[in-house]
Design an enzyme around this catalytic site. Structure first.
Site, PDB file in Angstrom:
ATOM      1  N   PHE A   1      58.187  54.644  51.284  1.00 41.13           N
ATOM      2  CA  PHE A   1      58.746  55.991  51.217  1.00 41.13           C
ATOM      3  C   PHE A   1      57.944  56.786  50.196  1.00 41.13           C
ATOM      4  CE2 PHE A   1      62.982  57.985  52.422  1.00 41.13           C
ATOM      5  CZ  PHE A   1      63.022  57.441  53.691  1.00 41.13           C
TER       6      PHE A   1
ATOM      7  N   GLN B   1      66.124  70.437  46.247  1.00 38.86           N
ATOM      8  CA  GLN B   1      65.068  69.788  47.027  1.00 38.86           C
ATOM      9  C   GLN B   1      65.040  70.302  48.461  1.00 38.86           C
ATOM     10  OE1 GLN B   1      65.131  65.338  48.228  1.00 38.86           O
ATOM     11  NE2 GLN B   1      63.485  65.531  46.741  1.00 38.86           N
TER      12      GLN B   1
ATOM     13  N   HIS C   1      63.623  69.279  51.783  1.00 38.79           N
ATOM     14  CA  HIS C   1      62.991  68.132  52.443  1.00 38.79           C
ATOM     15  C   HIS C   1      61.933  68.676  53.389  1.00 38.79           C
ATOM     16  CE1 HIS C   1      62.448  64.546  54.847  1.00 38.79           C
ATOM     17  NE2 HIS C   1      63.253  63.865  54.059  1.00 38.79           N
TER      18      HIS C   1
ATOM     19  N   LEU D   1      67.880  66.861  59.746  1.00 37.37           N
ATOM     20  CA  LEU D   1      66.853  66.046  59.079  1.00 37.37           C
ATOM     21  C   LEU D   1      66.098  65.099  60.000  1.00 37.37           C
ATOM     22  CD1 LEU D   1      66.033  65.754  56.006  1.00 37.37           C
ATOM     23  CD2 LEU D   1      66.925  63.464  56.264  1.00 37.37           C
TER      24      LEU D   1
ATOM     25  N   GLU E   1      62.220  60.575  56.301  1.00 37.61           N
ATOM     26  CA  GLU E   1      60.908  60.254  55.744  1.00 37.61           C
ATOM     27  C   GLU E   1      60.433  58.892  56.262  1.00 37.61           C
ATOM     28  OE1 GLU E   1      60.963  61.415  51.659  1.00 37.61           O
ATOM     29  OE2 GLU E   1      59.464  59.932  51.124  1.00 37.61           O
TER      30      GLU E   1
ATOM     31  N   ARG F   1      58.345  64.652  47.976  1.00 37.13           N
ATOM     32  CA  ARG F   1      58.821  65.689  48.891  1.00 37.13           C
ATOM     33  C   ARG F   1      58.450  67.111  48.473  1.00 37.13           C
ATOM     34  NH1 ARG F   1      64.774  63.056  50.066  1.00 37.13           N
ATOM     35  NH2 ARG F   1      63.944  61.419  51.420  1.00 37.13           N
TER      36      ARG F   1
ATOM     37  N   HIS G   1      68.026  70.311  51.199  1.00 41.85           N
ATOM     38  CA  HIS G   1      68.465  68.946  51.487  1.00 41.85           C
ATOM     39  C   HIS G   1      69.305  68.310  50.389  1.00 41.85           C
ATOM     40  CE1 HIS G   1      68.192  64.940  53.130  1.00 41.85           C
ATOM     41  NE2 HIS G   1      67.572  64.482  52.080  1.00 41.85           N
TER      42      HIS G   1
ATOM     43  N   ARG H   1      63.818  64.473  43.412  1.00 43.23           N
ATOM     44  CA  ARG H   1      64.289  63.106  43.719  1.00 43.23           C
ATOM     45  C   ARG H   1      63.335  62.418  44.689  1.00 43.23           C
ATOM     46  NH1 ARG H   1      67.365  60.700  48.007  1.00 43.23           N
ATOM     47  NH2 ARG H   1      67.601  62.706  49.055  1.00 43.23           N
TER      48      ARG H   1
HETATM   49  C1  LIG Z   1      70.443  63.626  57.013  1.00 41.30           C
HETATM   50  C2  LIG Z   1      70.352  63.027  55.654  1.00 41.30           C
HETATM   51  C3  LIG Z   1      69.714  61.822  55.472  1.00 41.30           C
HETATM   52  C4  LIG Z   1      69.638  61.249  54.202  1.00 41.30           C
HETATM   53  N1  LIG Z   1      69.007  60.048  54.059  1.00 41.30           N
HETATM   54  C5  LIG Z   1      68.951  59.467  52.845  1.00 41.30           C
HETATM   55  C6  LIG Z   1      68.340  58.195  52.675  1.00 41.30           C
HETATM   56  O1  LIG Z   1      67.839  57.599  53.621  1.00 41.30           O
HETATM   57  N2  LIG Z   1      68.318  57.662  51.442  1.00 41.30           N
HETATM   58  C7  LIG Z   1      68.854  58.271  50.356  1.00 41.30           C
HETATM   59  O2  LIG Z   1      68.800  57.727  49.269  1.00 41.30           O
HETATM   60  N3  LIG Z   1      69.475  59.472  50.496  1.00 41.30           N
HETATM   61  C8  LIG Z   1      69.538  60.076  51.702  1.00 41.30           C
HETATM   62  N4  LIG Z   1      70.157  61.297  51.836  1.00 41.30           N
HETATM   63  C9  LIG Z   1      70.895  61.847  50.695  1.00 41.30           C
HETATM   64  C10 LIG Z   1      72.238  61.134  50.567  1.00 41.30           C
HETATM   65  O3  LIG Z   1      72.763  60.841  51.827  1.00 41.30           O
HETATM   66  C11 LIG Z   1      73.266  61.958  49.785  1.00 41.30           C
HETATM   67  O4  LIG Z   1      72.692  62.423  48.603  1.00 41.30           O
HETATM   68  C12 LIG Z   1      74.462  61.098  49.432  1.00 41.30           C
HETATM   69  O5  LIG Z   1      74.992  60.507  50.589  1.00 41.30           O
HETATM   70  C13 LIG Z   1      75.555  61.842  48.693  1.00 41.30           C
HETATM   71  O6  LIG Z   1      76.618  60.931  48.511  1.00 41.30           O
HETATM   72  P1  LIG Z   1      77.886  61.258  47.595  1.00 41.30           P
HETATM   73  O7  LIG Z   1      78.720  60.032  47.568  1.00 41.30           O
HETATM   74  O8  LIG Z   1      77.441  61.826  46.315  1.00 41.30           O
HETATM   75  O9  LIG Z   1      78.627  62.416  48.400  1.00 41.30           O
HETATM   76  P2  LIG Z   1      79.023  62.571  49.944  1.00 41.30           P
HETATM   77  O10 LIG Z   1      78.629  61.426  50.783  1.00 41.30           O
HETATM   78  O11 LIG Z   1      78.553  63.933  50.315  1.00 41.30           O
HETATM   79  O12 LIG Z   1      80.594  62.556  49.891  1.00 41.30           O
HETATM   80  C14 LIG Z   1      81.315  63.624  49.341  1.00 41.30           C
HETATM   81  C15 LIG Z   1      82.780  63.332  49.499  1.00 41.30           C
HETATM   82  O13 LIG Z   1      83.516  64.292  48.760  1.00 41.30           O
HETATM   83  C16 LIG Z   1      84.555  64.831  49.551  1.00 41.30           C
HETATM   84  N5  LIG Z   1      84.853  66.162  49.045  1.00 41.30           N
HETATM   85  C17 LIG Z   1      83.997  67.198  48.841  1.00 41.30           C
HETATM   86  N6  LIG Z   1      84.669  68.236  48.320  1.00 41.30           N
HETATM   87  C18 LIG Z   1      85.958  67.854  48.187  1.00 41.30           C
HETATM   88  C19 LIG Z   1      87.140  68.492  47.717  1.00 41.30           C
HETATM   89  N7  LIG Z   1      87.132  69.740  47.256  1.00 41.30           N
HETATM   90  N8  LIG Z   1      88.295  67.802  47.742  1.00 41.30           N
HETATM   91  C20 LIG Z   1      88.339  66.544  48.215  1.00 41.30           C
HETATM   92  N9  LIG Z   1      87.247  65.897  48.669  1.00 41.30           N
HETATM   93  C21 LIG Z   1      86.083  66.541  48.644  1.00 41.30           C
HETATM   94  C22 LIG Z   1      84.005  64.776  50.956  1.00 41.30           C
HETATM   95  O14 LIG Z   1      85.036  64.840  51.910  1.00 41.30           O
HETATM   96  C23 LIG Z   1      83.299  63.426  50.920  1.00 41.30           C
HETATM   97  O15 LIG Z   1      84.233  62.401  51.134  1.00 41.30           O
HETATM   98  C24 LIG Z   1      70.217  61.896  53.099  1.00 41.30           C
HETATM   99  C25 LIG Z   1      70.852  63.119  53.279  1.00 41.30           C
HETATM  100  C26 LIG Z   1      70.908  63.695  54.541  1.00 41.30           C
HETATM  101  C27 LIG Z   1      71.532  65.032  54.714  1.00 41.30           C
END
Ligand SMILES: Cc1cc2nc3c(=O)[nH]c(=O)nc-3n(C[C@H](O)[C@H](O)[C@H](O)COP(=O)(O)OP(=O)(O)OC[C@H]3O[C@@H](n4cnc5c(N)ncnc54)[C@H](O)[C@@H]3O)c2cc1C
Length: 605
Positions: free
Chosen positions: A122, A235, A237, A251, A254, A316, A382, A417
């Site tokens: 990556f 960021q 992407h 998306l 990568e 990126r 992203h 990142r």
């Molecule tokens: C298409 C795509 C592919 C990706 N691929 C990769 C990868 O291969 N590797 C990598 O390292 N990263 C990747 N990323 C980045 C990564 O997926 C995210 O940064 C990460 O999943 C964020 O996780 P989190 O637990 O912080 O939040 P999230 O998974 O976004 O979860 C947020 C949670 O908070 C809840 N929430 C939000 N606001 C409220 C509120 N006001 N009240 C109650 N609940 C709330 C939501 O319902 C959800 O349950 C990718 C991102 C995308 C968009």
């Protein structure tokens, strides 16, 4: 005014059920505490399920020379040394344990020939480092955490949106929210709270994020007195879909370039050889021949230190700006991107096996067969490196009892990142936040008292749009916000643009205070949108203000009027935003000093 509301009491409340929230909840529950997990979508549907390419951890399965020090160095370099060094160190040291733990809990990763977890290349990672499940890694991660988590006894509240944090003095006392379906209010009383609400991509017109990514946690924390940090670093992407318009921004992992994909312009020239950043010049192949030899060697596990990495896998920020420059110079693809070619690089069987989601995504959304034709790609908003400022050891914000982890927290990634470092961040800092929130809760024998006036105010704020006779439509305002952010706070910035962006944000803020909602509270999407708008406006303002203050280009923050990276002043400061009275105050704070032994690690080759 608050009328009836139900109250739930827990030692620890986790807001957000993505990777970070689930991992935090597992940790706090396993301490024997009474834990509540609140999420605004269904359990299992958090944005993390969309993660594709993999989770970064120096397991050393494909390249035995890999270890935490190399991962730490890559992360700090990728972040242009604005990362909180201690977070980057903890992350690199603990990521392998967190990935192995996931496997013990049942995650089924792709395998090496001898049965160990397979790792792929990556951008910005020196060695193949990303443990993955095809290109559906996030789905497997959430499935595993969820199945493990629900057996620890935590209580889950789904489709419940938190709109305010409650406080007792300078510490948190709970959270106020509503059930999305019925619109009824709910109060959570808790000793400690972990915010794990994810990112802010929905502030931009072209973005890769799910509907949940509206900056709620960042805004909740800011309104409760915490600081936001590094908000100028958004960021973009490099590879989002550019066609058809309905799916613009979706998306493309990568992992496509990790599996050998190359970026080409309309003349079929491989573009990245013209954009090798001086920071990466020593380790990047200057010719196609060397780049292809590196790829062949690294995917077969035979590294040769004299053969350098392909520039298609530069970090990126560099690749996104290269694509932007090619399009601006008139060398783009028909729909305003460049081409990403995997069809001439791998066999159709390989592509379908290693990139199944990408194959289906293009077939179904764009009617493109990526085993035969190139994809058209362009930058998409992203990931936010910025977020809630937390203590590097505990993930606690400056509000007592308020912790944050995952994408809504700041510090780990600095100015940019590396791919794969988010999923590992969620696991490492989700656990740390859950652990310290649990310890904080144990130190406090009694639940804090709730302030009835504060609950009243939160209810009044939520209901105000129903009581107006006229006012703008929230969906219209959201479209205008996305347009403003895309145009004035986007991939390349200037003082003039940022100032205009701030003027428009100010006007949007005024108008959003007069939004009027029709109908009642029962599953009212206009109401949900109005509540999101408050949060999006807060994080957008913080982004624009911090971007205006940082007069240099570094990582994901590119200023046309300050194209150089400042090695003196701005190399040494993070920018924070905080609520001062009723206005946003933006200030510079010094980076923590790096101890001598850590400097030595950074300088080692
Ligand atoms: C298409 C795509 C592919 C990706 N691929 C990769 C990868 O291969 N590797 C990598 O390292 N990263 C990747 N990323 C980045 C990564 O997926 C995210 O940064 C990460 O999943 C964020 O996780 P989190 O637990 O912080 O939040 P999230 O998974 O976004 O979860 C947020 C949670 O908070 C809840 N929430 C939000 N606001 C409220 C509120 N006001 N009240 C109650 N609940 C709330 C939501 O319902 C959800 O349950 C990718 C991102 C995308 C968009």
């Amino acid at each position: 005014m608050a009328g009836n509301y139900e109250t739930h009491e827990h030692d620890v409340i986790i807001i957000g059920a993505g990777g970070a929230g689930l991992r935090a909840a597992i940790e706090a529950s396993s301490m024997g505490l009474n834990v509540g997990l609140v999420c605004k979508s269904l359990l299992g549907k958090a944005h993390t399920v969309m993660a594709e390419g993999g989770v970064a951890a120096a397991l050393g399965n494909v390249e035995p020379k890999d270890n935490w020090k190399v991962h730490f160095r890559d992360t700090m370099k990728g972040g242009r040394y604005l990362n909180q060094w201690r977070m980057a160190q903890l992350h690199a040291m603990e990521a392998p344990d967190r990935v192995n733990e996931l496997e013990e809990w049942g995650a089924l990763f792709d395998r090496t020939a001898d049965g160990r977890i397979l790792q792929r290349n990556f951008g910005g990672h020196k060695y193949p480092r990303l443990a993955h499940v095809g290109d559906r890694t996030g789905l497997e991660m959430i499935r595993t955490l969820q199945q493990h988590g629900i057996h620890t006894g935590m209580k889950v509240y789904m489709e419940c949106t938190v709109t305010r944090l409650l406080k007792a003095g300078d510490a948190v006392s709970g959270a106020f929210g509503y059930w999305r379906e019925s619109g009824r209010f709910v109060v959570f009383r808790a000793k400690a709270i972990v915010l794990a609400t994810g990112g802010i991509g929905r502030a931009f017109k072209i973005n890769s994020n799910s509907w949940e990514c509206t900056g709620d946690g960042q805004a909740l924390a800011y309104l409760a007195g915490a600081e936001l940090m590094d908000m100028e670093f958004m960021q973009f992407h490099p590879t989002g879909m550019v066609w058809p318009p309905s799916v613009r921004g979706t998306l493309i992992t990568e992992g496509v370039r990790g599996e050998g994909g190359t970026l080409r312009n309309k003349d079929q020239k491989r573009i990245m050889f013209d954009y090798i950043h001086p920071l990466y010049a020593n380790e990047t192949a200057p010719t196609e021949e060397e780049a292809d030899r590196w790829l062949a060697l690294s995917t077969s596990g035979q590294m040769d230190k004299n053969v350098r990495r392909t520039p298609d896998l530069l970090p990126r920020d560099i690749v996104a700006r290269a694509i932007h420059a090619e399009v601006k110079a008139g060398r783009g693809s028909p729909h305003g991107g460049v081409f990403l070619d995997i069809a001439t690089r791998r066999t159709p069987a390989d592509i379908k096996r290693k990139l199944p989601a990408m194959y289906h995504q293009f077939k179904e959304l764009g009617d493109v067969d990526i085993t035969k034709e190139p994809m058209e790609v362009g930058p998409t908003a992203h990931y936010t490196m910025g977020g809630i400022r937390v203590d590097s050891e505990t993930q606690q914000s400056r509000v007592k009892g308020l912790f944050a982890a995952g994408e809504c927290a700041a510090g780990m990634h600095g100015a940019n990142r590396l791919g794969g470092n988010s999923l590992s961040d969620l696991l490492v800092f989700g656990r740390i936040a859950g652990l310290h929130a649990g310890r904080y809760a144990k130190e406090h024998a009694n639940l804090p008292s709730l302030d009835a006036g504060e609950i009243q105010d939160a209810a009044q704020e939520a209901l105000a749009p129903f009581n107006r006779h006229e006012g703008p439509n929230p969906f219209q305002l959201h479209e205008e916000l996305k347009e403003t952010m895309q145009t004035y706070v986007g991939i390349i910035r200037t003082e003039e643009d940022l100032s205009e962006g701030l003027r428009q944000l100010e006007s949007l803020k005024e108008r959003s205070r007069t939004i009027r909602i029709d109908g009642n509270r029962h599953y009212n999407s206009g109401w949900h949108e109005t509540i999101d708008m408050r949060n999006l406006l807060i994080v957008s303002e913080a982004m624009a203000r911090a971007a205006l203050l940082r007069k240099e280009s570094r990582g994901a923050h590119a200023r046309d009027d300050f194209p150089e990276t400042d090695k003196e002043h701005f190399a040494k400061v993070n920018i924070v935003s905080r609520l001062h009275g009723s206005t946003m105050e933006v200030a510079e704070i010094d980076l923590p000093p790096v101890p001598a032994e850590i400097k030595k690690v950074l300088e080692e080759e």
